[in-house]
Design a protein around this motif. Sequence first.
Motif, short mmCIF file in Angstrom:
data_model
loop_
_atom_site.label_atom_id
_atom_site.label_comp_id
_atom_site.label_asym_id
_atom_site.label_seq_id
_atom_site.Cartn_x
_atom_site.Cartn_y
_atom_site.Cartn_z
N LEU A 132 0.81 -1.23 0.00
CA LEU A 132 0.00 0.00 0.00
C LEU A 132 0.84 1.28 0.00
CD1 LEU A 132 -2.70 -1.09 2.60
CD2 LEU A 132 -2.98 -0.89 0.13
N ILE A 133 2.04 1.22 0.53
CA ILE A 133 2.86 2.42 0.69
C ILE A 133 3.04 3.22 -0.61
CG2 ILE A 133 5.23 3.20 1.22
CD1 ILE A 133 5.18 1.18 3.56
N PRO A 134 3.35 2.58 -1.75
CA PRO A 134 3.56 3.37 -2.97
C PRO A 134 2.33 4.15 -3.44
CG PRO A 134 4.43 1.14 -3.23
CD PRO A 134 3.65 1.16 -1.95
N GLN A 135 1.14 3.77 -2.97
CA GLN A 135 -0.10 4.43 -3.40
C GLN A 135 -0.45 5.64 -2.55
OE1 GLN A 135 -3.12 1.35 -3.28
NE2 GLN A 135 -1.60 -0.17 -3.89
N HIS A 136 0.37 5.97 -1.57
CA HIS A 136 0.04 7.05 -0.62
C HIS A 136 1.17 8.07 -0.52
CE1 HIS A 136 -2.56 3.65 0.45
NE2 HIS A 136 -3.42 4.58 0.84
N GLN A 137 0.78 9.32 -0.38
CA GLN A 137 1.78 10.39 -0.24
C GLN A 137 2.09 10.70 1.22
OE1 GLN A 137 -0.62 10.85 -3.00
NE2 GLN A 137 1.08 9.81 -3.98
N HIS A 138 1.13 10.47 2.09
CA HIS A 138 1.36 10.65 3.53
C HIS A 138 1.29 9.28 4.20
CE1 HIS A 138 1.12 14.95 3.10
NE2 HIS A 138 -0.15 14.93 2.76
N ILE A 139 2.33 8.95 4.95
CA ILE A 139 2.38 7.68 5.69
C ILE A 139 2.57 8.03 7.16
CG2 ILE A 139 3.48 5.43 5.92
CD1 ILE A 139 2.60 5.93 3.03
N VAL A 140 1.61 7.63 7.98
CA VAL A 140 1.68 7.87 9.42
C VAL A 140 1.79 6.52 10.11
CG1 VAL A 140 0.48 8.81 11.44
CG2 VAL A 140 0.32 10.00 9.24
N THR A 141 2.76 6.39 11.02
CA THR A 141 2.94 5.13 11.75
C THR A 141 2.60 5.34 13.21
OG1 THR A 141 4.71 4.47 10.24
CG2 THR A 141 4.55 3.28 12.32
N ASP A 142 1.66 4.54 13.69
CA ASP A 142 1.30 4.53 15.11
C ASP A 142 2.19 3.48 15.77
OD1 ASP A 142 0.07 4.71 17.58
OD2 ASP A 142 -1.72 3.60 16.98
N MET A 143 3.25 3.95 16.43
CA MET A 143 4.25 3.04 17.01
C MET A 143 3.75 2.41 18.31
SD MET A 143 6.70 2.80 14.98
CE MET A 143 7.67 1.77 16.07
N LYS A 144 4.39 1.33 18.67
CA LYS A 144 4.08 0.70 19.96
C LYS A 144 4.51 1.66 21.08
CE LYS A 144 8.42 -1.78 20.53
NZ LYS A 144 9.08 -3.07 20.70
N ALA A 145 3.82 1.58 22.20
CA ALA A 145 4.22 2.39 23.36
C ALA A 145 5.52 1.85 23.92
CB ALA A 145 3.13 2.35 24.42
N GLY A 146 6.37 2.73 24.39
CA GLY A 146 7.61 2.34 25.03
C GLY A 146 8.65 1.73 24.12
N PRO A 147 8.93 2.35 22.96
CA PRO A 147 9.98 1.79 22.11
C PRO A 147 11.35 1.88 22.78
CG PRO A 147 9.38 3.98 21.35
CD PRO A 147 8.43 3.62 22.45
N GLU A 148 12.23 0.97 22.44
CA GLU A 148 13.61 1.04 22.93
C GLU A 148 14.30 2.23 22.28
OE1 GLU A 148 14.93 -1.05 25.21
OE2 GLU A 148 12.99 -2.02 25.35
N GLU A 149 15.40 2.66 22.88
CA GLU A 149 16.12 3.83 22.36
C GLU A 149 16.51 3.64 20.90
OE1 GLU A 149 20.11 6.45 23.38
OE2 GLU A 149 19.07 5.40 24.99
#
Length: 197
Positions: free
Chosen positions: A64-81
């Motif tokens: 799906l990524i190539p079909q979109h100009q805006h990509i928003v990622t909802d990351m997991k809470a508490g990512p490592e550094e």
Amino acid sequence: MLIAIASLKGGVGKTTTAIHLCSYLQTDRPTLLIDADRNRSALVWAREENLSFNVASQAGSAALIPQHQHIVTDMKAGPEEVELIDLATGNNLIIIPTTPNHLDLDATVKAVEMLKKHNVNNYKILLTKVDSRTVNSRTAKKFLEGKNLPLFKAEIPLLIAFEKASQNGKTVKDYSDSRAKQAWKQYENVGKEILNN
């Protein structure tokens, strides 16, 4: 534009921000929300198919990524550094939502310290769940400004409309509640601030 929503702590409005920001960005260009959170809350929210943009899991997003100009990622809470730094280098902007609660503010400052340690500066903090009647809400902005942290001008109010809208698979823009319109206006302002920079 590539945007990631990240926080060291859950319960700060990360998914709510991702959903509403995508709804605004979709009015500009085709937008994809990638749900990279363990809870898959964005995918659950989208289950009713009432949203104006596409939502995909991390594994299912590649086609799906190539079909979109805006990509928003909802990351997991508490990512490592290391994950936080990877996010910063792979995205145009990292949005760090935080409530005025002192524990959430502390986690936000820690996230910023991690980013600064690696000379990362493509982040901005969004105050969420703001109740202007409380002392915490009135002092949180001053606290963050006192630390010279980049803040969105808009603040997202604490409203039950967000929960009711999510239960119906909608954004507050599409939920019939007078205060919901006020909440949507704030997310519109966040989106405008992003697109105008």
